[in-house]
Design a protein around this motif. Structure first.
Motif, PDB file in Angstrom:
ATOM      1  N   PHE A   1      -5.761 -19.445  -5.598  1.00 18.24           N
ATOM      2  CA  PHE A   1      -5.365 -17.949  -4.817  1.00 18.24           C
ATOM      3  C   PHE A   1      -4.235 -18.016  -3.969  1.00 18.24           C
ATOM      4  CE2 PHE A   1      -6.547 -15.061  -1.814  1.00 18.24           C
ATOM      5  CZ  PHE A   1      -5.974 -14.008  -2.364  1.00 18.24           C
ATOM      6  N   ARG A   2      -4.582 -19.288  -3.076  1.00 14.90           N
ATOM      7  CA  ARG A   2      -3.593 -19.488  -1.878  1.00 14.90           C
ATOM      8  C   ARG A   2      -2.388 -19.735  -2.250  1.00 14.90           C
ATOM      9  NH1 ARG A   2      -2.835 -24.641  -0.621  1.00 14.90           N
ATOM     10  NH2 ARG A   2      -4.110 -26.342  -1.803  1.00 14.90           N
ATOM     11  N   HIS A   3      -2.127 -20.386  -3.451  1.00 18.70           N
ATOM     12  CA  HIS A   3      -0.765 -20.225  -3.882  1.00 18.70           C
ATOM     13  C   HIS A   3      -0.231 -19.157  -4.394  1.00 18.70           C
ATOM     14  CE1 HIS A   3      -2.748 -24.310  -4.498  1.00 18.70           C
ATOM     15  NE2 HIS A   3      -2.059 -24.847  -3.871  1.00 18.70           N
ATOM     16  N   ALA A   4      -0.767 -18.352  -5.236  1.00 17.76           N
ATOM     17  CA  ALA A   4      -0.229 -17.032  -5.631  1.00 17.76           C
ATOM     18  C   ALA A   4      -0.131 -16.286  -4.375  1.00 17.76           C
ATOM     19  CB  ALA A   4      -1.278 -16.663  -6.714  1.00 17.76           C
ATOM     20  N   LEU A   5      -1.184 -16.143  -3.701  1.00 18.25           N
ATOM     21  CA  LEU A   5      -0.966 -15.392  -2.317  1.00 18.25           C
ATOM     22  C   LEU A   5       0.154 -15.660  -1.629  1.00 18.25           C
ATOM     23  CD1 LEU A   5      -2.139 -13.181  -0.467  1.00 18.25           C
ATOM     24  CD2 LEU A   5      -3.532 -14.999   0.873  1.00 18.25           C
TER      25      LEU A   5
ATOM     26  N   LEU B   1      -1.481  -6.776  -7.277  1.00 22.29           N
ATOM     27  CA  LEU B   1      -1.388  -6.766  -8.973  1.00 22.29           C
ATOM     28  C   LEU B   1      -0.904  -8.209  -9.359  1.00 22.29           C
ATOM     29  CD1 LEU B   1      -2.529  -5.702 -11.471  1.00 22.29           C
ATOM     30  CD2 LEU B   1      -0.517  -4.325 -11.514  1.00 22.29           C
ATOM     31  N   PRO B   2       0.375  -8.477  -9.173  1.00 20.56           N
ATOM     32  CA  PRO B   2       0.898  -9.792  -9.339  1.00 20.56           C
ATOM     33  C   PRO B   2       0.262 -10.922  -8.804  1.00 20.56           C
ATOM     34  CG  PRO B   2       2.820  -8.382  -8.543  1.00 20.56           C
ATOM     35  CD  PRO B   2       1.503  -7.831  -8.234  1.00 20.56           C
ATOM     36  N   ILE B   3      -0.367 -11.001  -7.560  1.00 23.48           N
ATOM     37  CA  ILE B   3      -1.067 -12.000  -7.094  1.00 23.48           C
ATOM     38  C   ILE B   3      -2.438 -12.301  -7.949  1.00 23.48           C
ATOM     39  CG2 ILE B   3      -2.454 -13.076  -5.296  1.00 23.48           C
ATOM     40  CD1 ILE B   3      -0.468 -11.520  -3.328  1.00 23.48           C
ATOM     41  N   ALA B   4      -3.254 -11.045  -8.279  1.00 20.40           N
ATOM     42  CA  ALA B   4      -4.362 -11.078  -9.063  1.00 20.40           C
ATOM     43  C   ALA B   4      -3.925 -11.805 -10.365  1.00 20.40           C
ATOM     44  CB  ALA B   4      -5.027  -9.962  -9.087  1.00 20.40           C
ATOM     45  N   VAL B   5      -2.862 -11.402 -11.065  1.00 23.70           N
ATOM     46  CA  VAL B   5      -2.574 -11.678 -12.500  1.00 23.70           C
ATOM     47  C   VAL B   5      -2.174 -13.412 -12.393  1.00 23.70           C
ATOM     48  CG1 VAL B   5      -0.981 -11.521 -14.284  1.00 23.70           C
ATOM     49  CG2 VAL B   5      -1.759  -9.572 -13.105  1.00 23.70           C
ATOM     50  N   GLU B   6      -1.504 -13.769 -11.503  1.00 21.10           N
ATOM     51  CA  GLU B   6      -1.111 -15.170 -11.461  1.00 21.10           C
ATOM     52  C   GLU B   6      -2.292 -15.861 -11.171  1.00 21.10           C
ATOM     53  OE1 GLU B   6       2.040 -16.373  -9.087  1.00 21.10           O
ATOM     54  OE2 GLU B   6       3.646 -15.578 -10.265  1.00 21.10           O
ATOM     55  N   THR B   7      -3.375 -15.489 -10.461  1.00 26.44           N
ATOM     56  CA  THR B   7      -4.629 -16.247  -9.961  1.00 26.44           C
ATOM     57  C   THR B   7      -5.191 -16.461 -11.260  1.00 26.44           C
ATOM     58  OG1 THR B   7      -4.323 -15.752  -7.760  1.00 26.44           O
ATOM     59  CG2 THR B   7      -6.512 -16.306  -8.563  1.00 26.44           C
ATOM     60  N   LEU B   8      -5.581 -15.120 -12.053  1.00 23.18           N
ATOM     61  CA  LEU B   8      -6.386 -15.239 -13.076  1.00 23.18           C
ATOM     62  C   LEU B   8      -6.004 -15.770 -14.310  1.00 23.18           C
ATOM     63  CD1 LEU B   8      -7.877 -11.608 -12.728  1.00 23.18           C
ATOM     64  CD2 LEU B   8      -8.947 -13.733 -12.186  1.00 23.18           C
ATOM     65  N   THR B   9      -4.682 -16.031 -14.614  1.00 22.35           N
ATOM     66  CA  THR B   9      -4.148 -16.487 -15.752  1.00 22.35           C
ATOM     67  C   THR B   9      -3.805 -17.923 -15.419  1.00 22.35           C
ATOM     68  OG1 THR B   9      -1.970 -15.556 -15.285  1.00 22.35           O
ATOM     69  CG2 THR B   9      -3.397 -14.187 -16.730  1.00 22.35           C
TER      70      THR B   9
ATOM     71  N   VAL C   1      -1.298   6.669   1.522  1.00 24.06           N
ATOM     72  CA  VAL C   1      -1.626   6.524   0.119  1.00 24.06           C
ATOM     73  C   VAL C   1      -0.624   5.839  -0.645  1.00 24.06           C
ATOM     74  CG1 VAL C   1      -2.359   7.808  -2.131  1.00 24.06           C
ATOM     75  CG2 VAL C   1      -3.282   8.298   0.034  1.00 24.06           C
ATOM     76  N   GLN C   2       0.891   6.390  -0.384  1.00 24.51           N
ATOM     77  CA  GLN C   2       1.779   5.747  -0.976  1.00 24.51           C
ATOM     78  C   GLN C   2       1.897   4.213  -0.597  1.00 24.51           C
ATOM     79  OE1 GLN C   2       5.253   8.337  -0.421  1.00 24.51           O
ATOM     80  NE2 GLN C   2       4.774   9.356  -1.882  1.00 24.51           N
ATOM     81  N   VAL C   3       1.718   4.038   0.625  1.00 26.89           N
ATOM     82  CA  VAL C   3       1.746   2.833   1.345  1.00 26.89           C
ATOM     83  C   VAL C   3       0.533   1.907   0.606  1.00 26.89           C
ATOM     84  CG1 VAL C   3       1.322   1.271   3.197  1.00 26.89           C
ATOM     85  CG2 VAL C   3       2.894   3.275   3.349  1.00 26.89           C
ATOM     86  N   GLY C   4      -0.614   2.480   0.732  1.00 28.85           N
ATOM     87  CA  GLY C   4      -1.724   1.649  -0.167  1.00 28.85           C
ATOM     88  C   GLY C   4      -1.508   1.329  -1.704  1.00 28.85           C
ATOM     89  N   LEU C   5      -0.843   2.451  -2.499  1.00 31.29           N
ATOM     90  CA  LEU C   5      -0.455   1.932  -3.592  1.00 31.29           C
ATOM     91  C   LEU C   5       0.740   0.953  -3.834  1.00 31.29           C
ATOM     92  CD1 LEU C   5      -0.322   5.448  -5.409  1.00 31.29           C
ATOM     93  CD2 LEU C   5      -1.848   3.760  -5.742  1.00 31.29           C
ATOM     94  N   PHE C   6       1.466   1.020  -2.816  1.00 35.97           N
ATOM     95  CA  PHE C   6       2.364   0.039  -3.008  1.00 35.97           C
ATOM     96  C   PHE C   6       2.022  -1.505  -2.678  1.00 35.97           C
ATOM     97  CE2 PHE C   6       5.622  -2.896  -0.885  1.00 35.97           C
ATOM     98  CZ  PHE C   6       6.813  -2.774  -1.520  1.00 35.97           C
ATOM     99  N   VAL C   7       1.062  -1.568  -1.787  1.00 37.80           N
ATOM    100  CA  VAL C   7       0.439  -2.759  -1.507  1.00 37.80           C
ATOM    101  C   VAL C   7      -0.472  -3.492  -2.558  1.00 37.80           C
ATOM    102  CG1 VAL C   7      -1.338  -4.187   0.043  1.00 37.80           C
ATOM    103  CG2 VAL C   7       0.261  -2.587   1.179  1.00 37.80           C
ATOM    104  N   VAL C   8      -1.415  -2.453  -3.258  1.00 37.18           N
ATOM    105  CA  VAL C   8      -2.112  -2.887  -4.582  1.00 37.18           C
ATOM    106  C   VAL C   8      -1.319  -3.053  -5.637  1.00 37.18           C
ATOM    107  CG1 VAL C   8      -4.110  -1.897  -6.066  1.00 37.18           C
ATOM    108  CG2 VAL C   8      -4.102  -1.447  -3.590  1.00 37.18           C
TER     109      VAL C   8
END
Length: 305
Positions: free
Chosen positions: A103-107, A71-79, A59-66
């Motif tokens: 999205f690919r640039h933010a990823l 989260l930073p990838i999603a924020v940069e893509t949406l904004t 669960v901790q690894v999953g939280l780290f990835v998400v």
């Protein structure tokens, strides 16, 4: 700095962000995501106490990835290349040609940034930013992006009006694949500052950029369209094509011709019905018992002739 110099020695260009402002933005973003990650971890530990060690680690690894990666990838893509730290510092991530990131640039930036800024404590990112001419870290190099200063004191950007609508069909047929990114960047810089230039300088620069586009597309400027509005139309057409490639085009038909419908099969009329074969008549009479008698069970016994 990515520059476009006018005839009056006026520099039109994107101003790359340097290490101090980028470090401030990154620190603010890291503080936010780490506080969120620790808060979610503590809430999970308090609410769920029946997990064993292996499940808790998963669960901790999953939280780290998400939280720290996704989260930073999603924020940069949406904004469109902005995060909370970049908004506060007046920065934005753009492509090498000055266009908005996808999205690919933010990823790519986010995946490489986890290694060079979090796992290696920012040593590699700071070194690459100091060595790079435009202050890019490894994530920017691999993603083809650039962090620029979005706010400049006393800068007022105005938009160039688009060309007439009757030119849309001609712009849609242009082959823009041979136009290099450096020329797109110069066109974007010129369009952002076109209304601030002297009319004679604006006209000469627009003519020069339009000639460069014509040399690579092979199509002349539509009759009666000024060079400035021609460049605005070409840039708008490229943005629309990028949006269609990235997000699709809802509501657009896939083909102009309707799908062929299967032709109905003609039903045979009673007058043209196919007469039954002799064998089929015997089978029907044997199974139905003929027209006069009831049907008899079939036993497989053949009476002697």
């Amino acid at each position: 700095m990515s520059e476009l110099v006018t005839g009056e020695a006026v520099v039109l260009g994107l101003r790359p962000a340097r290490l101090p402002s980028r470090a401030l933005a990154v620190c603010m973003d890291l503080v936010i995501v780490w506080v969120l990650y620790l808060a979610l971890t503590l809430a999970l530990l308090v609410s769920v106490d029946s997990l064993d060690t292996a499940a808790l680690a998963a669960v901790q690894v999953g939280l780290f990835v998400v939280v720290l990666v996704g989260l930073p990838i999603a924020v940069e893509t949406l904004t469109g290349g902005r995060s909370v730290g970049k908004m506060a510092a007046g920065l934005r991530v753009v492509r090498d040609d000055g266009g908005p990131i996808r999205f690919r640039h933010a990823l790519v930036r986010g995946a490489v940034g986890v290694v060079e800024m979090q796992l290696l404590f920012g040593v590699v990112a700071c070194t690459a930013s100091l060595v790079s001419e435009r202050g890019r870290r490894l994530g920017d190099v691999f993603a083809g992006t650039l962090v620029v200063r979005e706010r400049s004191p006393g800068l007022r950007q105005t938009a160039v009006p688009p060309p007439p609508r009757w030119c849309a069909a001609e712009f849609a047929e242009l082959d823009l694949s041979h136009v290099p990114d450096a020329l797109w960047l110069a066109i974007r810089q010129f369009l952002l500052r076109a209304e601030q230039l002297d009319p004679a300088v604006r006209h000469s620069m627009a003519e020069r950029l339009a000639d460069d586009v014509i040399a690579r597309t092979g199509a002349p400027v539509p009759q009666g369209v000024p060079a400035v509005r021609y460049l605005a139309g070409v840039a708008a057409e490229r943005r629309e094509r990028e949006a269609r490639r990235s997000f699709g085009s809802p509501g657009m038909p896939h083909s102009s011709s309707p799908e062929p419908q299967p032709s109905p099969q003609p039903q045979p009329s009673p007058s043209t019905a196919t007469p039954p074969s002799p064998g089929s008549g015997r089978e029907s009479s044997a199974s139905d018992g003929g027209e006069n008698g009831p049907s008899a069970p079939r036993t497989g016994f053949v009476p002697p002739s």
